[in-house]
Design a protein around this motif. Sequence first.
Motif, PDB file in Angstrom:
ATOM      1  N   GLU A 190       0.831  -1.205   0.000  1.00 27.32           N
ATOM      2  CA  GLU A 190       0.000   0.000   0.000  1.00 27.32           C
ATOM      3  C   GLU A 190       0.867   1.257   0.000  1.00 27.32           C
ATOM      4  OE1 GLU A 190      -2.303  -3.140   2.452  1.00 27.32           O
ATOM      5  OE2 GLU A 190      -0.235  -2.552   2.105  1.00 27.32           O
ATOM      6  N   GLY A 191       1.944   1.221   0.784  1.00 30.36           N
ATOM      7  CA  GLY A 191       2.834   2.376   0.844  1.00 30.36           C
ATOM      8  C   GLY A 191       3.533   2.644  -0.476  1.00 30.36           C
ATOM      9  N   ALA A 192       3.944   1.573  -1.159  1.00 31.60           N
ATOM     10  CA  ALA A 192       4.624   1.732  -2.445  1.00 31.60           C
ATOM     11  C   ALA A 192       3.659   2.263  -3.509  1.00 31.60           C
ATOM     12  CB  ALA A 192       5.223   0.401  -2.892  1.00 31.60           C
ATOM     13  N   VAL A 193       2.441   1.757  -3.479  1.00 32.62           N
ATOM     14  CA  VAL A 193       1.435   2.225  -4.445  1.00 32.62           C
ATOM     15  C   VAL A 193       1.159   3.709  -4.244  1.00 32.62           C
ATOM     16  CG1 VAL A 193      -0.992   2.032  -5.108  1.00 32.62           C
ATOM     17  CG2 VAL A 193       0.381  -0.034  -4.770  1.00 32.62           C
ATOM     18  N   GLU A 194       1.048   4.116  -2.986  1.00 36.21           N
ATOM     19  CA  GLU A 194       0.813   5.530  -2.679  1.00 36.21           C
ATOM     20  C   GLU A 194       1.981   6.392  -3.156  1.00 36.21           C
ATOM     21  OE1 GLU A 194       0.256   8.324   1.294  1.00 36.21           O
ATOM     22  OE2 GLU A 194      -0.342   6.218   1.374  1.00 36.21           O
ATOM     23  N   MET A 195       3.208   5.894  -2.930  1.00 37.27           N
ATOM     24  CA  MET A 195       4.395   6.621  -3.371  1.00 37.27           C
ATOM     25  C   MET A 195       4.407   6.767  -4.882  1.00 37.27           C
ATOM     26  SD  MET A 195       8.386   5.417  -3.244  1.00 37.27           S
ATOM     27  CE  MET A 195       8.050   4.187  -4.523  1.00 37.27           C
ATOM     28  N   LEU A 196       4.112   5.680  -5.598  1.00 36.84           N
ATOM     29  CA  LEU A 196       4.107   5.715  -7.058  1.00 36.84           C
ATOM     30  C   LEU A 196       3.016   6.639  -7.593  1.00 36.84           C
ATOM     31  CD1 LEU A 196       4.717   1.936  -7.813  1.00 36.84           C
ATOM     32  CD2 LEU A 196       6.314   3.809  -8.250  1.00 36.84           C
ATOM     33  N   ARG A 197       1.878   6.637  -6.916  1.00 37.53           N
ATOM     34  CA  ARG A 197       0.785   7.514  -7.335  1.00 37.53           C
ATOM     35  C   ARG A 197       1.182   8.986  -7.211  1.00 37.53           C
ATOM     36  NH1 ARG A 197      -2.900   5.731  -4.071  1.00 37.53           N
ATOM     37  NH2 ARG A 197      -3.602   4.079  -5.471  1.00 37.53           N
ATOM     38  N   ALA A 198       1.854   9.297  -6.092  1.00 43.37           N
ATOM     39  CA  ALA A 198       2.299  10.677  -5.880  1.00 43.37           C
ATOM     40  C   ALA A 198       3.351  11.073  -6.908  1.00 43.37           C
ATOM     41  CB  ALA A 198       2.850  10.830  -4.468  1.00 43.37           C
ATOM     42  N   LEU A 199       4.270  10.153  -7.193  1.00 43.91           N
ATOM     43  CA  LEU A 199       5.301  10.436  -8.195  1.00 43.91           C
ATOM     44  C   LEU A 199       4.693  10.598  -9.582  1.00 43.91           C
ATOM     45  CD1 LEU A 199       8.133   7.969  -7.072  1.00 43.91           C
ATOM     46  CD2 LEU A 199       8.196  10.465  -6.972  1.00 43.91           C
ATOM     47  N   ALA A 200       3.689   9.771  -9.881  1.00 36.11           N
ATOM     48  CA  ALA A 200       3.034   9.849 -11.187  1.00 36.11           C
ATOM     49  C   ALA A 200       2.354  11.198 -11.371  1.00 36.11           C
ATOM     50  CB  ALA A 200       2.020   8.717 -11.329  1.00 36.11           C
ATOM     51  N   THR A 201       1.698  11.662 -10.331  1.00 36.34           N
ATOM     52  CA  THR A 201       1.047  12.973 -10.388  1.00 36.34           C
ATOM     53  C   THR A 201       2.078  14.074 -10.590  1.00 36.34           C
ATOM     54  OG1 THR A 201      -0.744  12.220  -8.947  1.00 36.34           O
ATOM     55  CG2 THR A 201      -0.405  14.600  -9.119  1.00 36.34           C
ATOM     56  N   GLU A 202       3.191  13.945  -9.865  1.00 41.97           N
ATOM     57  CA  GLU A 202       4.270  14.943  -9.964  1.00 41.97           C
ATOM     58  C   GLU A 202       4.887  14.968 -11.351  1.00 41.97           C
ATOM     59  OE1 GLU A 202       8.660  15.044  -8.051  1.00 41.97           O
ATOM     60  OE2 GLU A 202       7.033  14.921  -6.593  1.00 41.97           O
ATOM     61  N   ARG A 203       4.987  13.786 -11.969  1.00 42.54           N
ATOM     62  CA  ARG A 203       5.638  13.676 -13.281  1.00 42.54           C
ATOM     63  C   ARG A 203       4.649  13.806 -14.434  1.00 42.54           C
ATOM     64  NH1 ARG A 203      10.560  10.532 -12.484  1.00 42.54           N
ATOM     65  NH2 ARG A 203      10.752  10.379 -14.755  1.00 42.54           N
ATOM     66  N   GLY A 204       3.352  13.746 -14.137  1.00 40.58           N
ATOM     67  CA  GLY A 204       2.357  13.840 -15.185  1.00 40.58           C
ATOM     68  C   GLY A 204       2.241  12.593 -16.030  1.00 40.58           C
ATOM     69  N   VAL A 205       2.398  11.417 -15.393  1.00 39.09           N
ATOM     70  CA  VAL A 205       2.283  10.155 -16.117  1.00 39.09           C
ATOM     71  C   VAL A 205       1.277   9.262 -15.393  1.00 39.09           C
ATOM     72  CG1 VAL A 205       4.653  10.287 -16.972  1.00 39.09           C
ATOM     73  CG2 VAL A 205       4.181   9.076 -14.825  1.00 39.09           C
ATOM     74  N   GLU A 206       0.902   8.150 -16.043  1.00 40.03           N
ATOM     75  CA  GLU A 206       0.005   7.189 -15.413  1.00 40.03           C
ATOM     76  C   GLU A 206       0.755   6.393 -14.344  1.00 40.03           C
ATOM     77  OE1 GLU A 206      -3.246   6.887 -15.938  1.00 40.03           O
ATOM     78  OE2 GLU A 206      -3.093   8.600 -17.312  1.00 40.03           O
ATOM     79  N   ALA A 207       0.006   5.887 -13.349  1.00 38.52           N
ATOM     80  CA  ALA A 207       0.622   5.153 -12.239  1.00 38.52           C
ATOM     81  C   ALA A 207       1.373   3.915 -12.721  1.00 38.52           C
ATOM     82  CB  ALA A 207      -0.441   4.762 -11.216  1.00 38.52           C
ATOM     83  N   ASP A 208       0.784   3.182 -13.682  1.00 41.54           N
ATOM     84  CA  ASP A 208       1.447   1.980 -14.211  1.00 41.54           C
ATOM     85  C   ASP A 208       2.768   2.336 -14.893  1.00 41.54           C
ATOM     86  OD1 ASP A 208      -0.629   0.483 -13.273  1.00 41.54           O
ATOM     87  OD2 ASP A 208      -1.607   0.217 -15.220  1.00 41.54           O
ATOM     88  N   GLU A 209       2.761   3.439 -15.593  1.00 37.91           N
ATOM     89  CA  GLU A 209       3.982   3.892 -16.261  1.00 37.91           C
ATOM     90  C   GLU A 209       5.024   4.307 -15.237  1.00 37.91           C
ATOM     91  OE1 GLU A 209       5.415   7.300 -19.510  1.00 37.91           O
ATOM     92  OE2 GLU A 209       3.298   7.113 -18.952  1.00 37.91           O
ATOM     93  N   MET A 210       4.593   4.864 -14.113  1.00 42.01           N
ATOM     94  CA  MET A 210       5.514   5.324 -13.082  1.00 42.01           C
ATOM     95  C   MET A 210       6.266   4.162 -12.452  1.00 42.01           C
ATOM     96  SD  MET A 210       6.639   8.133 -11.845  1.00 42.01           S
ATOM     97  CE  MET A 210       8.298   7.593 -11.427  1.00 42.01           C
ATOM     98  N   GLU A 211       5.607   3.022 -12.329  1.00 45.02           N
ATOM     99  CA  GLU A 211       6.280   1.850 -11.772  1.00 45.02           C
ATOM    100  C   GLU A 211       7.483   1.469 -12.635  1.00 45.02           C
ATOM    101  OE1 GLU A 211       5.307  -2.868 -11.287  1.00 45.02           O
ATOM    102  OE2 GLU A 211       3.892  -1.481 -10.332  1.00 45.02           O
ATOM    103  N   ALA A 212       7.281   1.422 -13.941  1.00 45.43           N
ATOM    104  CA  ALA A 212       8.378   1.087 -14.851  1.00 45.43           C
ATOM    105  C   ALA A 212       9.470   2.149 -14.808  1.00 45.43           C
ATOM    106  CB  ALA A 212       7.854   0.922 -16.271  1.00 45.43           C
ATOM    107  N   LEU A 213       9.073   3.413 -14.753  1.00 48.12           N
ATOM    108  CA  LEU A 213      10.048   4.504 -14.681  1.00 48.12           C
ATOM    109  C   LEU A 213      10.859   4.432 -13.399  1.00 48.12           C
ATOM    110  CD1 LEU A 213       7.998   7.554 -16.026  1.00 48.12           C
ATOM    111  CD2 LEU A 213      10.032   6.525 -17.084  1.00 48.12           C
ATOM    112  N   PHE A 214      10.177   4.122 -12.293  1.00 47.29           N
ATOM    113  CA  PHE A 214      10.880   4.022 -11.010  1.00 47.29           C
ATOM    114  C   PHE A 214      11.957   2.942 -11.068  1.00 47.29           C
ATOM    115  CE2 PHE A 214      11.621   2.199  -6.849  1.00 47.29           C
ATOM    116  CZ  PHE A 214      11.816   3.316  -6.049  1.00 47.29           C
ATOM    117  N   LEU A 215      11.618   1.802 -11.619  1.00 47.48           N
ATOM    118  CA  LEU A 215      12.597   0.717 -11.708  1.00 47.48           C
ATOM    119  C   LEU A 215      13.758   1.109 -12.620  1.00 47.48           C
ATOM    120  CD1 LEU A 215      10.272  -2.407 -11.944  1.00 47.48           C
ATOM    121  CD2 LEU A 215      11.593  -1.644  -9.972  1.00 47.48           C
ATOM    122  N   GLN A 216      13.450   1.719 -13.747  1.00 55.63           N
ATOM    123  CA  GLN A 216      14.511   2.121 -14.677  1.00 55.63           C
ATOM    124  C   GLN A 216      15.460   3.131 -14.047  1.00 55.63           C
ATOM    125  OE1 GLN A 216      12.496   3.626 -18.161  1.00 55.63           O
ATOM    126  NE2 GLN A 216      11.413   1.691 -18.515  1.00 55.63           N
TER     127      GLN A 216
END
Length: 264
Positions: A190-216
Amino acid sequence: MNIDLSSRTAVVTGSTGGIGFAIAAGLARAGADVTIVGRSQTSVDAALAKLGGATDRARIRGVAADAGTAKGCAVLVAAVPEADILVNNLGIYGARDFFDISDAEWEEVLSVNVMSGVRLARHYAKGMRDRGWGRIQFVSSESALNIPVEMVHYGVSKAAVQGVSRGLAKVLAGSGVTVNSILPGPTRTEGAVEMLRALATERGVEADEMEALFLQENRPSNLLGRFADPDEVAAMSVYLASAQASATTGSALRVDGGTVESIA
């Protein structure tokens, strides 16, 4: 492999959500009597209701206690004096520039992530040793080996956890009690999903895309190509709690999606 823990009792800290909840559910499905532990009665009650729907094979109870403090650990051991399986899952984390991490923040992360497990292992290991059987697990992280620049204090605390785990395994050598650490990688809690959601909003991308970006960008060595599911981490914990894992002790077992750049 049939894992039967029907004669065992288990305590799992930090188990009202995330990896801890998945471990508690996995142990319960294997037949163990499980105590989940959380800081508030509300979160404990919610987890009990959810866990009760996941299995009918085990007796499940909850204790509201802040196991990140000495007082909270005392409350827990008073409520549950003995256990066959102890999973020290409780942990806190958060991104912070190294130069902005205060002494108080260092002390908090070390107290919660390291000393909670030390205090509880110090208590429960004695009974396990006397009975000639026990399983102690410390949930560490791949960050213990790949210290993340964005949260050095967290990585250091998890490295310390592995040191405690290895040292205690040596203390309990030949007693019938095994001690191991588990190293999850990026996991979809739950914490990771929340973090990714916040990052996605900050970056202007979808949450699923943010997961891949975070790993890269942050875990480029990850071979899985995705965040792990908490149940995938829990599977390792359930195995380590079993009779089948009797020859595994003093080890650090990875569920890190191949993130750590090492063959050893």
